[in-house]
Scaffold this active site. Structure first.
Site, PDB file in Angstrom:
ATOM      1  CD  GLU B  35      -1.987  -2.712   1.490  1.00 25.76           C
ATOM      2  OE1 GLU B  35      -0.331  -2.654   1.812  1.00 25.76           O
ATOM      3  OE2 GLU B  35      -2.670  -3.155   2.125  1.00 25.76           O
ATOM      4  N   GLY B  36       1.850   0.828   0.588  1.00 23.17           N
ATOM      5  CA  GLY B  36       3.028   2.366   0.235  1.00 23.17           C
ATOM      6  C   GLY B  36       3.255   3.178  -0.568  1.00 23.17           C
ATOM      7  CG  HIS B  37       5.660   0.242  -3.241  1.00 26.67           C
ATOM      8  ND1 HIS B  37       5.659  -0.901  -2.285  1.00 26.67           N
ATOM      9  CD2 HIS B  37       6.951   0.497  -3.544  1.00 26.67           C
ATOM     10  CE1 HIS B  37       6.793  -0.885  -2.173  1.00 26.67           C
ATOM     11  NE2 HIS B  37       7.974  -0.119  -3.502  1.00 26.67           N
ATOM     12  CD  GLN B  61      18.368  -0.031  -4.479  1.00 26.57           C
ATOM     13  OE1 GLN B  61      18.760   0.417  -5.158  1.00 26.57           O
ATOM     14  NE2 GLN B  61      17.368   0.450  -3.348  1.00 26.57           N
ATOM     15  N   GLY B 146       9.073   7.194  -1.246  1.00 24.56           N
ATOM     16  CA  GLY B 146       8.130   7.710   0.447  1.00 24.56           C
ATOM     17  C   GLY B 146       9.329   8.545   1.205  1.00 24.56           C
ATOM     18  CB  VAL B 175       1.289   3.989   3.851  1.00 26.01           C
ATOM     19  CG1 VAL B 175       0.172   2.949   4.096  1.00 26.01           C
ATOM     20  CG2 VAL B 175       1.115   4.900   2.777  1.00 26.01           C
ATOM     21  CB  SER B 184       8.697  -2.642   5.339  1.00 29.20           C
ATOM     22  OG  SER B 184       9.754  -3.309   4.258  1.00 29.20           O
TER      23      SER B 184
END
Lengths: 280, 280
Positions: B35-37, B61, B146, B175, B184
Site C-alpha cells: 500500500e505504500g507503493h 544497492q 516514500g 503508510v 515494507s
C-alpha cells in the site's frame, strides 16, 4: 547568438526550441577556444538545428597542484569565435552557479585508472560530473568532443552507455598546427624554445603511425616513438602507451582497435597527443 | 497498461508521449508492491498524464551479506496492483539490461556517511546510480519516493539538485498497518512473534513525536524512544538518531527541521521507521 550565465535561462531557451521540434547539439569547452574547438562547433552546426557551446573552466577536474589558476581565459575572443562559427547560445556559468555545496559526483572505474588517470587521479571524476551536469542542463541530442582528449572521449562514451543518457557522442579528429603540433589551449604556456621542442610529440605520432601499419607489436611501436621524445632535452615523458581503444587497458599485441597515447612534459607544460589504429 | 523489459521499448513509448506534450511521472520500485507503493502511484496518477512504474530489484544497492537473494518477488501481483492504480507502463528490466559491463557510478558524500549509510556503506551509491539511470531512461517530469526511506529521499533530492536533473522530486508520507507498523516489503520476513515485536518501532515514533513538540533537545527525545525498543527482547537497535533534515548530520538541539530516524533488527530482519519534525 545569446549568452546565458544561469541554468534557468539556458533551460528556458532550450525548452522553447525543443517544443518547436528542433534538434540540439552541445559542444562542451573550458574556453580559450582554438581551431580544434572551431572544428567541433562546425560539425555541431552541420548536424543540429541549434548549437550550444558551454564555456566553463571547471575547477573540479583540476588537481591541487595543477594549472587551474594559470589556465588561459579570453571570453571576448571565445564569443567572437562562437558567433563566427554559427553558435546559437553560449552557456557561460560561474563556478558558484554550477557547484553550490555540491556533494554528488559521477565516477568511472576501469577506463580511468590508466594513462592520464594515473597522473591525474581525480581528473575524470571531475570531467564525468561536470559533463553529466551539462547533459542534464542542455539535454542535447548530440554532443561533440575532440579525439585529442582520447581517454576523455572513451570515458564519456562509456558513461553515456552506462548511465543511459539518450545522447549521441561524436568524436572529432585532432586539429594540428601547420608544423604538426596538436592544437591546445595549453600551447600558450610554451616559450619559443619549448614550442619548437613540443614538435617531438607529433613527430612521435607520425613515426608510430608508420610502424604500426606493418603489423608490429606494441613494444616495437613504442620504442622508436620514445626515442624521438627522449632525444629532445626539454621533453620528459609522463606516459606513452598502446591501449585497447574501448577499455583503455594496455595491450601487447595489436589486434583490436588501439589507442596509442602519450603525455609529455615540455618544460612545465604537460601536453598530450595520440592516434587510433584500426577502425572502431 | 504496457509492460516493457528493455530501455529501447520504454524510450520509444515515452518519446511518443512527450511529442504529444504529455507529462510523465515515475515511481521507482524494487517490486513486491504494497500500500505504500500504491500511495505513490496514486499521487503520481493525480499529477501526471502518464504514469510509469519501474519494477527492478536492483542488485547494486545490496551489500554482500544483505538479503538480495531472499528479497520477496511477485511480479504477477505487482502488475495487478499497477493496473488497478492506473499505471500506463511498467518498466521491468532484467539486471543484464541495466548493467552490461557497467563501470560508471553516481555517488554522494556528506549525506550518505550517517544513519543507513554507516551500516550499508555501498547502499546509496547503488541507489544514486540506478535512480540516475531510471531518470535518464524515463526522463520524467515528476518522480515519487516514500518518506519511509527518509535518507534516500533526502539524498535523491540533493543528487537531483547537484547534477541538475530537471525533475521534481515528490516525497509521500509513510503508510502504516492498522496497528502502526510501517508498510515494507521486508515485513514479509517476520514470523508471528517478530511481527508483534516490530511494533516497538512505531511505538517509539509516536513517543518521540509526543516529546519533541515540548521543545526538548535530541537526547531527551531519544532516551524514551530507545527505552521502548530496548524493552523488546527480539529487537536490537542498529541506529536511532536526530539529524538535520537536509544534511542528515546529527544535531543536539532541535532548531531547524529534523529527521528522527531509526533502523532496528527484529530477529534477522532490519526494519526502518522515522518522522520529520518542523516544516521543511
Amino acid at each position: 547568438m545569446k549568452v546565458a550565465a544561469t541554468v534557468l535561462e539556458t533551460r528556458d531557451m532550450i525548452r522553447k526550441w525543443k517544443q518547436e521540434g528542433l534538434t540540439i547539439g552541445l559542444v562542451p569547452t573550458m574556453g580559450f577556444l582554438h581551431e580544434g574547438h572551431a572544428s567541433l562547433i562546425q560539425k555541431c552546426r552541420e548536424e543540429n538545428d541549434k548549437v550550444i557551446v558551454s564555456v566553463f573552466l571547471n575547477p573540479t577536474q583540476f588537481g591541487e597542484n595543477e594549472d587551474l589558476a594559470a589556465y588561459p581565459r579570453d571570453f571576448e575572443r571565445d564569443m567572437m569565435l562562437c558567433e563566427k562559427m554559427g553558435a546559437d547560445l553560449i552557456f557561460h556559468p560561474e563556478p558558484e552557479e554550477m557547484y553550490q555545496d555540491s556533494c554528488t559526483f559521477v565516477n568511472i572505474t576501469a577506463l580511468s585508472d590508466n594513462l592520464c588517470g594515473k597522473t591525474r587521479p581525480t581528473h575524470f571524476k571531475g570531467v564525468c560530473t561536470v559533463v553529466s551536469k551539462l547533459f542534464n542542463i542542455v539535454t542535447p541530442d548530440n554532443a561533440y568532443f575532440g579525439q585529442k582528449d582520447a581517454q576523455q572521449l572513451a570515458i564519456i562514451k562509456k558513461m553515456v552507455k552506462d548511465l543511459n543518457f539518450d545522447i549521441r557522442i561524436v568524436g572529432c579528429p585532432i586539429v594540428r598546427e601547420e608544423d604538426g603540433l596538436a592544437k591546445s589551449s595549453r600551447n600558450t604556456y610554451l616559450n619559443e624554445e619549448e614550442r619548437s621542442a613540443a614538435l617531438c610529440l607529433s613527430k612521435a605520432v607520425r613515426e608510430g603511425q608508420r610502424i604500426i601499419s606493418m603489423g608490429a607489436d606494441s613494444e616495437k611501436v613504442l620504442g622508436p616513438m620514445r626515442e624521438i621524445i627522449e632525444k629532445e632535452p626539454l621533453a620528459k615523458i609522463d606516459y606513452i602507451n598502446v591501449v585497447d581503444a574501448l577499455t583503455m587497458h594496455p595491450v601487447e599485441r595489436i589486434e583490436n582497435p588501439v589507442l596509442v597515447a602519450m603525455a609529455v612534459y615540455i618544460g612545465r607544460t604537460r601536453l598530450i597527443d595520440n592516434f587510433i589504429y584500426g577502425e572502431e
